[in-house]
Design a protein around this motif. Sequence first.
Motif, PDB file in Angstrom:
ATOM      1  N   SER A  63      33.659 101.152 -43.560  1.00  0.00           N
ATOM      2  CA  SER A  63      35.080 101.454 -43.684  1.00  0.00           C
ATOM      3  C   SER A  63      35.400 102.906 -43.336  1.00  0.00           C
ATOM      4  O   SER A  63      36.556 103.261 -43.155  1.00  0.00           O
ATOM      5  CB  SER A  63      35.564 101.163 -45.108  1.00  0.00           C
ATOM      6  OG  SER A  63      34.901 101.999 -46.045  1.00  0.00           O
ATOM      7  N   ARG A  64      34.381 103.730 -43.224  1.00  0.00           N
ATOM      8  CA  ARG A  64      34.598 105.127 -42.834  1.00  0.00           C
ATOM      9  C   ARG A  64      33.431 105.578 -41.960  1.00  0.00           C
ATOM     10  O   ARG A  64      32.271 105.370 -42.302  1.00  0.00           O
ATOM     11  CB  ARG A  64      34.699 106.039 -44.049  1.00  0.00           C
ATOM     12  CG  ARG A  64      34.865 107.541 -43.688  1.00  0.00           C
ATOM     13  CD  ARG A  64      34.959 108.398 -44.932  1.00  0.00           C
ATOM     14  NE  ARG A  64      36.145 108.046 -45.713  1.00  0.00           N
ATOM     15  CZ  ARG A  64      36.303 108.349 -46.996  1.00  0.00           C
ATOM     16  NH1 ARG A  64      35.329 108.992 -47.655  1.00  0.00           N
ATOM     17  NH2 ARG A  64      37.405 108.009 -47.632  1.00  0.00           N
ATOM     18  N   LEU A  65      33.790 106.195 -40.850  1.00  0.00           N
ATOM     19  CA  LEU A  65      32.778 106.744 -39.950  1.00  0.00           C
ATOM     20  C   LEU A  65      32.933 108.255 -39.865  1.00  0.00           C
ATOM     21  O   LEU A  65      34.049 108.783 -39.943  1.00  0.00           O
ATOM     22  CB  LEU A  65      32.932 106.141 -38.537  1.00  0.00           C
ATOM     23  CG  LEU A  65      32.717 104.636 -38.386  1.00  0.00           C
ATOM     24  CD1 LEU A  65      33.013 104.211 -36.954  1.00  0.00           C
ATOM     25  CD2 LEU A  65      31.289 104.246 -38.767  1.00  0.00           C
ATOM     26  N   GLN A  66      31.823 108.927 -39.714  1.00  0.00           N
ATOM     27  CA  GLN A  66      31.818 110.356 -39.411  1.00  0.00           C
ATOM     28  C   GLN A  66      31.484 110.489 -37.926  1.00  0.00           C
ATOM     29  O   GLN A  66      30.379 110.153 -37.493  1.00  0.00           O
ATOM     30  CB  GLN A  66      30.774 111.086 -40.250  1.00  0.00           C
ATOM     31  CG  GLN A  66      30.837 112.600 -40.162  1.00  0.00           C
ATOM     32  CD  GLN A  66      31.970 113.189 -40.984  1.00  0.00           C
ATOM     33  OE1 GLN A  66      32.991 113.570 -40.438  1.00  0.00           O
ATOM     34  NE2 GLN A  66      31.804 113.238 -42.299  1.00  0.00           N
ATOM     35  N   ASN A  83      42.892 113.910 -31.866  1.00  0.00           N
ATOM     36  CA  ASN A  83      41.602 114.289 -32.431  1.00  0.00           C
ATOM     37  C   ASN A  83      40.915 113.084 -33.069  1.00  0.00           C
ATOM     38  O   ASN A  83      41.495 112.406 -33.907  1.00  0.00           O
ATOM     39  CB  ASN A  83      41.810 115.393 -33.481  1.00  0.00           C
ATOM     40  CG  ASN A  83      40.517 115.755 -34.173  1.00  0.00           C
ATOM     41  OD1 ASN A  83      39.448 115.678 -33.578  1.00  0.00           O
ATOM     42  ND2 ASN A  83      40.617 116.144 -35.427  1.00  0.00           N
ATOM     43  N   ALA A  84      39.678 112.846 -32.645  1.00  0.00           N
ATOM     44  CA  ALA A  84      38.901 111.738 -33.209  1.00  0.00           C
ATOM     45  C   ALA A  84      37.634 112.232 -33.875  1.00  0.00           C
ATOM     46  O   ALA A  84      36.780 111.432 -34.235  1.00  0.00           O
ATOM     47  CB  ALA A  84      38.549 110.738 -32.111  1.00  0.00           C
ATOM     48  N   MET A  85      37.504 113.551 -34.028  1.00  0.00           N
ATOM     49  CA  MET A  85      36.286 114.101 -34.597  1.00  0.00           C
ATOM     50  C   MET A  85      36.330 114.066 -36.126  1.00  0.00           C
ATOM     51  O   MET A  85      37.389 114.052 -36.741  1.00  0.00           O
ATOM     52  CB  MET A  85      36.104 115.558 -34.141  1.00  0.00           C
ATOM     53  CG  MET A  85      36.042 115.766 -32.630  1.00  0.00           C
ATOM     54  SD  MET A  85      34.615 114.990 -31.837  1.00  0.00           S
ATOM     55  CE  MET A  85      35.413 113.526 -31.174  1.00  0.00           C
ATOM     56  N   GLY A  86      35.152 114.074 -36.733  1.00  0.00           N
ATOM     57  CA  GLY A  86      35.052 114.117 -38.183  1.00  0.00           C
ATOM     58  C   GLY A  86      35.237 112.758 -38.817  1.00  0.00           C
ATOM     59  O   GLY A  86      34.918 111.710 -38.236  1.00  0.00           O
ATOM     60  N   SER A  87      35.768 112.763 -40.024  1.00  0.00           N
ATOM     61  CA  SER A  87      35.907 111.539 -40.812  1.00  0.00           C
ATOM     62  C   SER A  87      37.048 110.676 -40.282  1.00  0.00           C
ATOM     63  O   SER A  87      38.168 111.138 -40.093  1.00  0.00           O
ATOM     64  CB  SER A  87      36.162 111.900 -42.275  1.00  0.00           C
ATOM     65  OG  SER A  87      36.283 110.729 -43.057  1.00  0.00           O
ATOM     66  N   VAL A  88      36.754 109.388 -40.043  1.00  0.00           N
ATOM     67  CA  VAL A  88      37.755 108.436 -39.562  1.00  0.00           C
ATOM     68  C   VAL A  88      37.677 107.182 -40.427  1.00  0.00           C
ATOM     69  O   VAL A  88      36.655 106.488 -40.444  1.00  0.00           O
ATOM     70  CB  VAL A  88      37.532 108.058 -38.085  1.00  0.00           C
ATOM     71  CG1 VAL A  88      38.647 107.133 -37.604  1.00  0.00           C
ATOM     72  CG2 VAL A  88      37.457 109.302 -37.207  1.00  0.00           C
ATOM     73  N   ASP A  89      38.762 106.876 -41.135  1.00  0.00           N
ATOM     74  CA  ASP A  89      38.829 105.653 -41.945  1.00  0.00           C
ATOM     75  C   ASP A  89      39.334 104.495 -41.114  1.00  0.00           C
ATOM     76  O   ASP A  89      40.049 104.672 -40.117  1.00  0.00           O
ATOM     77  CB  ASP A  89      39.746 105.863 -43.147  1.00  0.00           C
ATOM     78  CG  ASP A  89      39.125 106.779 -44.183  1.00  0.00           C
ATOM     79  OD1 ASP A  89      38.018 106.470 -44.648  1.00  0.00           O
ATOM     80  OD2 ASP A  89      39.744 107.818 -44.504  1.00  0.00           O
ATOM     81  N   TYR A  90      38.994 103.284 -41.534  1.00  0.00           N
ATOM     82  CA  TYR A  90      39.362 102.091 -40.772  1.00  0.00           C
ATOM     83  C   TYR A  90      40.863 101.920 -40.654  1.00  0.00           C
ATOM     84  O   TYR A  90      41.366 101.281 -39.723  1.00  0.00           O
ATOM     85  CB  TYR A  90      38.737 100.844 -41.418  1.00  0.00           C
ATOM     86  CG  TYR A  90      39.463 100.364 -42.658  1.00  0.00           C
ATOM     87  CD1 TYR A  90      40.414  99.345 -42.595  1.00  0.00           C
ATOM     88  CD2 TYR A  90      39.201 100.953 -43.902  1.00  0.00           C
ATOM     89  CE1 TYR A  90      41.068  98.922 -43.733  1.00  0.00           C
ATOM     90  CE2 TYR A  90      39.855 100.531 -45.032  1.00  0.00           C
ATOM     91  CZ  TYR A  90      40.793  99.515 -44.950  1.00  0.00           C
ATOM     92  OH  TYR A  90      41.451  99.105 -46.086  1.00  0.00           O
TER      93      TYR A  90
END
Length: 382
Positions: free
Chosen positions: A200-203, A311-318
């Motif tokens: 559910s969350r990607l770094q 910006n798509a860097m760092g923490s990305v939640d679903y």
Amino acid sequence: MYDASYHDTPTDEEMLALMSSMNDGEWTTNALGQAIVIPSDHYWRQDVIKCDQQLKRMGAMGGMLNSQRLIQPDAFGSDIVMLASDPLLETLTTLYTVLVTLFHDTEIGQYYRPSPYATRFLWAFGSCAYLREAGFHQPPTMSRDMAEQTVMELNQRLGAWYQSLKQPDFTYECNRNRRNSHNNYHSLCKLIAALFDRYSRLQVVRVDLSYTAIDSPYIDYETARYHREQLCETFHKHELFHQLVGFSWKLEWQPKKGFHYHFLFFFDGHQTQQDVIQAQRIGELWAQSITGGQGLYYNCNLDAENKYRYNAMGSVDYHDIKKQRGLYELALYLTKIDDYAAMLVKGRTFQTSPKPNVSEGPRIGRPRQFATSWSVGEVNFP
């Protein structure tokens, strides 16, 4: 070494400022004032690109040779003539000399993939006796009748080459790189979608990996591939990658930077933080351990919110629609058409990790309140 002056998009001047030396190396001076030799294969790589640019310009212009202007007496009052200096004829001679040397007379071309323009040029001009004599020796003298026949033959070969550029098979081959780019984009989007189904969350960490200005001329494809394979082997044993859940890489080539990689890493966002430091540590691993001090890196996560429109860097939640849009944009950029690498590399220039199998374990993260907005079917492919 961190590359603070990094600029990812080459200028037109950089693309056109390609040297066409055909010797065994050239002496130059490095940043420390030390004399070094630039290896000949560095120039051959640039010749491959420069030839393709010249072929495209020549094909667009569609010019023919003018016998009245070309045929000139070898001396005043002489019946012996030669073909005078002419931009189109000089271009034909240069192209012939380089391409025949690369792909017919030596084994140098075994490392490269000729473009559709070059393949058809060799088909049309490969057996041309005049260009071989003029290119590898000197422009021959001849009778006026022979000169007329020579210009006629050159124009016939030119016409055949121009006609070959209009054939469906030529268009199909030219679109090969576009098709590959489309497929790569689709693969990367599928990987991201599968990762969000599992986590559910990607770094998200992006690091661009290259070589120093002193070393880049010496880095051929085999060396770059070896370094990339060494880096990928560390994914299974280095503590930096314990939470790595997916990745992709793309190999590119530029006149000044040489071979370099764009790496995109996906970590379990619930287990990994400090993306900027993570990117820095990966870059230092490349620059110091993997390449033995020959490498440079650029930390794309550093100040990413101010550098990128999406910006798509760092923490990305679903459920983070804005950052997901950034991921789409980033995927499109990382899989853009690269004609240069396609000509200089016969091997793989793009790869993604296998998609995770959702059935292997429970979805990581809190229960979802709604379905993820990420859908490969909604992507508008280039």
